[in-house]
Motif scaffolding. Sequence first.
Motif, PDB file in Angstrom:
ATOM      1  N   ALA A  75      -4.395   1.774  -1.275  1.00  0.00           N
ATOM      2  CA  ALA A  75      -3.685   1.645   0.594  1.00  0.00           C
ATOM      3  C   ALA A  75      -4.710   1.925   1.168  1.00  0.00           C
ATOM      4  CB  ALA A  75      -2.375   2.712   0.649  1.00  0.00           C
ATOM      5  N   LEU A  76      -4.456   1.860   2.370  1.00  0.00           N
ATOM      6  CA  LEU A  76      -4.973   1.973   3.699  1.00  0.00           C
ATOM      7  C   LEU A  76      -5.161   3.179   5.069  1.00  0.00           C
ATOM      8  CD1 LEU A  76      -8.255   2.215   5.241  1.00  0.00           C
ATOM      9  CD2 LEU A  76      -6.960   0.196   6.061  1.00  0.00           C
ATOM     10  N   ARG A  77      -3.584   2.599   4.827  1.00  0.00           N
ATOM     11  CA  ARG A  77      -2.793   3.090   5.314  1.00  0.00           C
ATOM     12  C   ARG A  77      -1.164   3.163   5.530  1.00  0.00           C
ATOM     13  NH1 ARG A  77      -2.460  -1.123  10.489  1.00  0.00           N
ATOM     14  NH2 ARG A  77      -0.761  -1.764  10.490  1.00  0.00           N
ATOM     15  N   GLU A  78      -0.185   4.345   6.072  1.00  0.00           N
ATOM     16  CA  GLU A  78       1.294   4.212   6.253  1.00  0.00           C
ATOM     17  C   GLU A  78       2.005   2.714   6.570  1.00  0.00           C
ATOM     18  OE1 GLU A  78       2.831   7.264   7.794  1.00  0.00           O
ATOM     19  OE2 GLU A  78       2.237   8.861   5.821  1.00  0.00           O
ATOM     20  N   PRO A  79       2.332   2.172   6.110  1.00  0.00           N
ATOM     21  CA  PRO A  79       3.201   1.433   6.770  1.00  0.00           C
ATOM     22  C   PRO A  79       3.668   1.696   8.311  1.00  0.00           C
ATOM     23  CG  PRO A  79       4.381   1.060   4.762  1.00  0.00           C
ATOM     24  CD  PRO A  79       3.671   2.739   4.951  1.00  0.00           C
ATOM     25  N   PRO A  80       3.688   0.806   8.902  1.00  0.00           N
ATOM     26  CA  PRO A  80       4.378   1.285  10.579  1.00  0.00           C
ATOM     27  C   PRO A  80       5.411   1.659  11.033  1.00  0.00           C
ATOM     28  CG  PRO A  80       3.732  -1.050  10.505  1.00  0.00           C
ATOM     29  CD  PRO A  80       3.527  -0.457   9.270  1.00  0.00           C
ATOM     30  N   THR A 106       8.875  -0.168   2.122  1.00  0.00           N
ATOM     31  CA  THR A 106       7.767  -0.802   0.992  1.00  0.00           C
ATOM     32  C   THR A 106       9.503  -1.605   0.497  1.00  0.00           C
ATOM     33  OG1 THR A 106       8.389   0.760  -0.955  1.00  0.00           O
ATOM     34  CG2 THR A 106       6.046   1.236   0.684  1.00  0.00           C
ATOM     35  N   ASP A 107       8.857  -2.367  -0.800  1.00  0.00           N
ATOM     36  CA  ASP A 107       9.692  -2.777  -1.363  1.00  0.00           C
ATOM     37  C   ASP A 107      10.154  -1.854  -2.339  1.00  0.00           C
ATOM     38  OD1 ASP A 107       9.325  -5.602  -0.346  1.00  0.00           O
ATOM     39  OD2 ASP A 107       7.724  -6.150  -1.664  1.00  0.00           O
ATOM     40  N   LEU A 108       9.642  -1.281  -3.044  1.00  0.00           N
ATOM     41  CA  LEU A 108      10.056   0.021  -3.668  1.00  0.00           C
ATOM     42  C   LEU A 108      11.364   1.000  -2.655  1.00  0.00           C
ATOM     43  CD1 LEU A 108       6.864   1.130  -6.557  1.00  0.00           C
ATOM     44  CD2 LEU A 108       9.155  -0.754  -6.785  1.00  0.00           C
ATOM     45  N   GLY A 160      10.389   5.972  -0.371  1.00  0.00           N
ATOM     46  CA  GLY A 160       8.639   6.829  -0.574  1.00  0.00           C
ATOM     47  C   GLY A 160       9.112   6.559  -1.754  1.00  0.00           C
ATOM     48  N   ALA A 161       9.488   5.641  -2.898  1.00  0.00           N
ATOM     49  CA  ALA A 161       9.574   5.125  -4.352  1.00  0.00           C
ATOM     50  C   ALA A 161       7.461   5.092  -4.694  1.00  0.00           C
ATOM     51  CB  ALA A 161       9.728   3.777  -4.772  1.00  0.00           C
ATOM     52  N   ASP A 162       7.554   5.940  -5.790  1.00  0.00           N
ATOM     53  CA  ASP A 162       6.303   5.838  -6.433  1.00  0.00           C
ATOM     54  C   ASP A 162       6.052   4.763  -6.774  1.00  0.00           C
ATOM     55  OD1 ASP A 162       4.144   7.638  -7.166  1.00  0.00           O
ATOM     56  OD2 ASP A 162       5.050   8.561  -7.856  1.00  0.00           O
ATOM     57  N   THR A 168       9.562  -5.117   5.304  1.00  0.00           N
ATOM     58  CA  THR A 168       8.516  -3.887   4.243  1.00  0.00           C
ATOM     59  C   THR A 168       6.848  -4.795   4.148  1.00  0.00           C
ATOM     60  OG1 THR A 168       8.442  -4.606   1.998  1.00  0.00           O
ATOM     61  CG2 THR A 168       7.928  -6.593   3.104  1.00  0.00           C
ATOM     62  N   ALA A 169       6.307  -3.491   4.156  1.00  0.00           N
ATOM     63  CA  ALA A 169       4.894  -3.126   3.688  1.00  0.00           C
ATOM     64  C   ALA A 169       3.901  -4.249   3.964  1.00  0.00           C
ATOM     65  CB  ALA A 169       4.606  -1.874   2.967  1.00  0.00           C
ATOM     66  N   GLN A 170       2.824  -4.342   4.280  1.00  0.00           N
ATOM     67  CA  GLN A 170       1.715  -5.170   3.697  1.00  0.00           C
ATOM     68  C   GLN A 170       0.934  -4.496   2.675  1.00  0.00           C
ATOM     69  OE1 GLN A 170       0.108  -7.412   6.311  1.00  0.00           O
ATOM     70  NE2 GLN A 170       0.921  -6.951   7.785  1.00  0.00           N
ATOM     71  N   TRP A 171       0.143  -5.233   2.251  1.00  0.00           N
ATOM     72  CA  TRP A 171      -0.756  -5.146   1.360  1.00  0.00           C
ATOM     73  C   TRP A 171      -1.252  -3.779   1.150  1.00  0.00           C
ATOM     74  CZ3 TRP A 171      -6.213  -6.008   1.631  1.00  0.00           C
ATOM     75  CH2 TRP A 171      -6.313  -6.735   2.485  1.00  0.00           C
ATOM     76  N   ALA A 172      -1.499  -3.701   2.287  1.00  0.00           N
ATOM     77  CA  ALA A 172      -3.009  -2.600   2.691  1.00  0.00           C
ATOM     78  C   ALA A 172      -2.280  -1.001   2.954  1.00  0.00           C
ATOM     79  CB  ALA A 172      -3.660  -2.851   3.952  1.00  0.00           C
ATOM     80  N   GLU A 173      -0.506  -1.307   3.082  1.00  0.00           N
ATOM     81  CA  GLU A 173       0.275  -0.130   3.687  1.00  0.00           C
ATOM     82  C   GLU A 173       0.850   0.414   1.988  1.00  0.00           C
ATOM     83  OE1 GLU A 173       0.449  -1.861   7.908  1.00  0.00           O
ATOM     84  OE2 GLU A 173       2.312  -2.183   6.251  1.00  0.00           O
ATOM     85  N   GLU A 174       0.042   0.296   0.504  1.00  0.00           N
ATOM     86  CA  GLU A 174       0.702   0.543  -0.371  1.00  0.00           C
ATOM     87  C   GLU A 174      -0.025   0.333  -2.046  1.00  0.00           C
ATOM     88  OE1 GLU A 174       4.186  -2.120  -1.454  1.00  0.00           O
ATOM     89  OE2 GLU A 174       3.104  -3.842  -1.394  1.00  0.00           O
ATOM     90  N   ASP A 175      -0.059   1.243  -3.074  1.00  0.00           N
ATOM     91  CA  ASP A 175      -0.710   1.179  -3.860  1.00  0.00           C
ATOM     92  C   ASP A 175       0.189   0.337  -5.128  1.00  0.00           C
ATOM     93  OD1 ASP A 175      -2.648   3.100  -2.917  1.00  0.00           O
ATOM     94  OD2 ASP A 175      -0.760   4.671  -3.481  1.00  0.00           O
TER      95      ASP A 175
END
Length: 728
Positions: free
Chosen positions: A478-483, A488-490, A530-532, A456-463
Amino acid sequence: MTDGARFATAPGDAPREAATHCPYCALQCGMTLRVENGRTTVTARQFPTNRGGLCQKGWTAADLLDHPERLTTPLVRDRPGGELRPASWDEALNRIVSGVRAVQTGHGRDAVAVFGGGGLTNEKAYALGKFARVALRTRHIDYNGRFCMSSAAAAGMRAFGVDRGLPFPLADLGRADTLLLVGANPAETMPPLMRWVTEQRQRGGKLIVVDPRVTATARQADLHLQPLPGTDLAVASALLHIAVTEGWVDRAYVDARTTGFEAVRRSVAGWWPARAEALSGVPVADLEATARALGTAGRAIILTARGAEQHAKGVDTVSGFVNLALALGLPGRPGSGYGCLTGQGNGQGGREHGQKADQLPGYRRIDDPAARAHVARVWGVPAEDLPGPGVPAYRLLDSLGTDEGPKALLVFGSNPVVSAPRATRIEGRLRDLDLLVVVDFLLSETAALADVVLPTAQWAEEDGTMTNLEGRVLRRRALREPPAGVRTDLAILADLTHRLAAQGRAPSYRLMHRKGPLLTPEDRGGAADGADPRAVFEELRRASAGGTADYAGVTWARIDESDGVFWPCPDTDGPDTPRLFADRFPTPDGRARFHAVEHRPAAEEVCAAYPLHFTTGRVLAQYQSGTQTRRVPALRRAAPEAFVELHPDLADRLGVSDGEPVRVVSRRGEMVAPARLSPAIRPDTVFAPFHWGGAARANSVTNDAVDPVSGMPEFKICAVRVERVGES
């Protein structure tokens, strides 16, 4: 400052940055992330909670973003006892869906359970509760916040009609003439908060700390009360007894704003200071000095934390200190009141919107017909289709794999193999499951047991949004996209819901969100993703509207404009609520409620075979189960291993030298770690931090007795013996 965008990180790209918040504790310090030449750096920023400060964990928070142990592909286990191997997202998700289908077909809907975490954003906590109750239609969901805030939450609800860790802004701490910290060590657990304590003392205020250990916080106190673990309620009762005797009770406040005082007055009449001293070890003179400092202060604040709350009588203990605060007329006055120091990053918001077994979004009770009807309308499902209350976290975990309990478990943002009490038993329960799914970005001790692991994505990779210990809703950007290969969890919840619906195991995806496709997946290379989170938050606002934790008037734009928004905030054009209880309490009659409580012994008392008290806690450089912080080089250097803290007199009796491995043994299990000799601990008490797994796992020892109201386990006291390794 760029807001919420996705940024490239390759060398040579223009520098990018995002204003966000630390991923660790509930202080939620403001920070700026900046990426330049492929390197991500952290800078502290001015924010009301931390005022430009960070602790060592915050400064190193970006070190995990590109950690070599980071998970970037799903993992599956082909057979029990086999190794985890890489898999495609389709294979992993289909494996989960087929496993859920098999378990629910054979054992019913409640045979699948969900376990969440207090570090999830509000959007993810909300979506997880909805996923459990609408997609899986199971009543079994709870979260690790049950091990953190539940006793204070229950005591706050029954006294005040609301559970908000601090019902006033942090700045009030600096204004208090007397500040009483009970079972709290913020100098190590949330160091930037100590700026407010320093301000309070520089103004001439008095700091009093109640703790069995001479902690970093206690060393700064004007007065340190060092009770036997498990006797905090006796201390609280004695303090109120003294306040009554000395005439420090604010009778006008009690008469106008509370009910139930006479029963409490009678209950503390027998708690004369000498009796409390005999039980707790706190001298009469210190009890009297503490009561005087509180009772004669112009402004006073009482704060509790895990040391007082993680007991099988945690709710009553907190109620004892709430009674004291109410009797002195503190709640609702600027610079005064009762509060609780929330631990996990979103421990406040995480429990407000549906992760707890008995709650729906907005802090609504799941057994309230009106609450069920409201949330069902928002979700577009019949109210009668929503399941009823589940069971608290430890009871849920202890039932896994048994004849009566769930046969499958989905874990998001938690590591119960290390964090649960009686952890050896819980580890066995997890091994007995037909299906264990863990969603994480590192292979935690729990993930290592799983049948399916999803990266899953980390804290800096999701809003998303978080709600800190003040009830301030703030924005994580978010600073960047996940690798590549990470979701993301969503997005994971959206895809699982879509697949369950396609196989007839859940309502249709659009039906779940009939007011808009809030979680509609976007097709990216054939994978649902891509869940918003902004759209999820908009639905959360509707679901929480009119509830105790009302977010209807909170918007991302409003948060951005004002350094966060305090709930309750029912109207977008109306005020938020930084300070509660100014005019009334949110109870039917507007009054706070006293509750008469009585001290009772710990669930397990010392004896000849187990003659010592064992207690646990945190250290500065580590956090929670250590899954993240144990992998950060600077933090690992600062706190490389677990330890067992012993008083030198006890060590001398045992023949133990500093640094020598010792074994701590209880009726449930044992741990082994080096001895650390320190006069900071009582001679009859042993301490160990709980951040490590394996042989040094402190929770192999702890007691699984629980508070009958909150479900909080008794982490803070059990009976043990200490042995030199090699002795039997």
